[in-house]
Design an enzyme around this catalytic site. Sequence first.
Site, PDB file in Angstrom:
ATOM      1  N   ASP A 145     109.699  48.841  27.821  1.00  0.00           N
ATOM      2  CA  ASP A 145     109.735  50.117  27.087  1.00  0.00           C
ATOM      3  C   ASP A 145     108.655  50.292  26.015  1.00  0.00           C
ATOM      4  O   ASP A 145     108.398  49.367  25.235  1.00  0.00           O
ATOM      5  CB  ASP A 145     111.055  50.241  26.325  1.00  0.00           C
ATOM      6  CG  ASP A 145     112.259  49.843  27.134  1.00  0.00           C
ATOM      7  OD1 ASP A 145     112.126  49.644  28.340  1.00  0.00           O
ATOM      8  OD2 ASP A 145     113.336  49.729  26.539  1.00  0.00           O
TER       9      ASP A 145
ATOM     10  N   GLU B  71     120.591  54.204  27.637  1.00  0.00           N
ATOM     11  CA  GLU B  71     119.603  53.389  26.928  1.00  0.00           C
ATOM     12  C   GLU B  71     118.540  54.311  26.342  1.00  0.00           C
ATOM     13  O   GLU B  71     118.339  55.433  26.804  1.00  0.00           O
ATOM     14  CB  GLU B  71     118.954  52.383  27.889  1.00  0.00           C
ATOM     15  CG  GLU B  71     119.952  51.415  28.512  1.00  0.00           C
ATOM     16  CD  GLU B  71     119.290  50.305  29.319  1.00  0.00           C
ATOM     17  OE1 GLU B  71     119.481  49.130  28.970  1.00  0.00           O
ATOM     18  OE2 GLU B  71     118.588  50.607  30.294  1.00  0.00           O
TER      19      GLU B  71
HETATM   20  C1  FRU Z   1     115.512  49.663  28.621  1.00  0.00           C
HETATM   21  C2  FRU Z   1     116.049  48.392  28.002  1.00  0.00           C
HETATM   22  C3  FRU Z   1     116.605  48.672  26.624  1.00  0.00           C
HETATM   23  C4  FRU Z   1     116.467  47.353  25.932  1.00  0.00           C
HETATM   24  C5  FRU Z   1     115.177  46.819  26.497  1.00  0.00           C
HETATM   25  C6  FRU Z   1     115.165  45.321  26.645  1.00  0.00           C
HETATM   26  O1  FRU Z   1     114.517  49.468  29.549  1.00  0.00           O
HETATM   27  O2  FRU Z   1     116.995  47.816  28.854  1.00  0.00           O
HETATM   28  O3  FRU Z   1     117.926  49.167  26.636  1.00  0.00           O
HETATM   29  O4  FRU Z   1     116.389  47.499  24.549  1.00  0.00           O
HETATM   30  O5  FRU Z   1     115.012  47.429  27.759  1.00  0.00           O
HETATM   31  O6  FRU Z   1     113.893  44.868  26.950  1.00  0.00           O
END
Ligand code: FRU
Length: 504
Positions: A44, A220
């Site tokens: 992300d 998320e």
């Molecule tokens: C989304 C996610 C988030 C988390 C991160 C972990 O892609 O699953 O919810 O914070 O990636 O790398």
Amino acid sequence: MKNDTHERALKRAENALSKTRESVAKGVLRQNWHFMPPAGWINDPNGLIYYKGQYHLFYQHHPFCTQWGPMHWGHAVSSDMLHWEHLPLALAPSETYERGNGCFSGTAIEKDGKLYLLYTGSDTSGPIRVQSQCLAISEDGVHFVKYQGNPVIPMPPPGFDGANFRDPKVWQHGDKYYLLCCSKRDERGAALLYGSEDLLNWQFVNVMDEADENQGSMWECPDLFEINGKTVFMFSPIGARIGHNLYKVGYLDYVQGRFVCEHLGVSDYGPDSYAGQTLRQANGKRALIFWAGTWPWMPWHTDGFPTQNEGWCGYLTAPRELELDDLGRLVFRPLPALEALRQAPEAIPAMLVRDCYELPFHPSSAFEMILDIDTAATCAKGAELEIELGEGRSLVVGMDFHGHSLSLNRTKAYENSRGCSQGPWPEERGLARVHLLVDQSSVELFAGGYRAVHSASIFSAAQSVGIVLRVDHPKEKLAIAGGMIWRIKSMEKDADVNDTDICG
Ligand code: FRU
């Protein structure tokens, strides 16, 4: 005050990167102009912000190998969101509340000239995972110190899952700060709203929004911003039938702490887009960037990406600029600054295509194409735009003029991950635009009046491509009103490419 444990964790990660970054830079599948980590894994985008005259981009990063692992925050700055300079890593897991999983996603905000990062500490050292919201502060926008009072929000309110409580989005409204954090209850995703006077002490306000039976078992990466007097809430749902990138347009009742939805939409239909985050640009307009990747819970996910052999995995999509149309739906256009990277323009003339037509251009692997279709003069029920990537591989944009849908099929482009994404196509008869941004390993398709975007990885090692237009039934006609093709200036590999890639 500096924290030695954090400093040491950052140093270890920087050392690992310095051993690999030079050889990774030589990878043939490396993108020409999309953002990638210098080496290792990325997911992300985090903490996007315009701060003290520069765009800051942080990102979920595992610098030690090409698989997801304990999360660090990578960091880069830019003056235009296209040319990025890598900075030292901002966060590395070092504290008890981040043991195991590390520093998960979050956002950035400026207060009194300092840069505050709100992120999730994900601790897997005990019998059950504990996710809590944490803070790191920087005086100079480069070096971050974790707040000694962490976690600032240790757990969600009763009834919500403390093992799935993550990705704080923080913003200011009036003289107060607000934070939105995702969680779940009874197998439904939810967004929880908190308020604060000082970014340090947080009070739970309310469950701002919660999934219905179609909107996923966990949410998320929430985002929330205002545009044209409306509030947009964006999120990435797990297991939602209607898409993996959703947005709601409406308004937020700050007194009740509830979001009222007037329109539900999809912010990207493609298989390789997730966890989008927005920022306010220096000119006041909103820009959106996604991670271009997939998780194992997505049906088209594949283990093992070809780029892992080159020592890297993942990249971010091109930034998109957002507008709200007259019907209150989001419009996503490639960031206008991208036009500065256009080179060697070639015009596509107006024409009627019967059967099949190969365009007389062979752009390099990084190109942009705009094609305007006159749907009123088109009698074909369906047509295809095929991008030939060599060695029998190709990518197909399918236009269904009767069903008013448009698809991106990469089944023949990336054999490990089959699949075809489908989105809307204009209902009205008139000009319909297909806009493609293609890089060495990716394609981004903008269509449906820029309301339907499809992002996909293609991983072809092709140096130049062919473009073919085809109507589904030979007796029917596809009316092209015109178009343009450009080579996109490469930021990584320009020294190796000459300007004669496009031949008319
Ligand atoms: C989304 C996610 C988030 C988390 C991160 C972990 O892609 O699953 O919810 O914070 O990636 O790398």
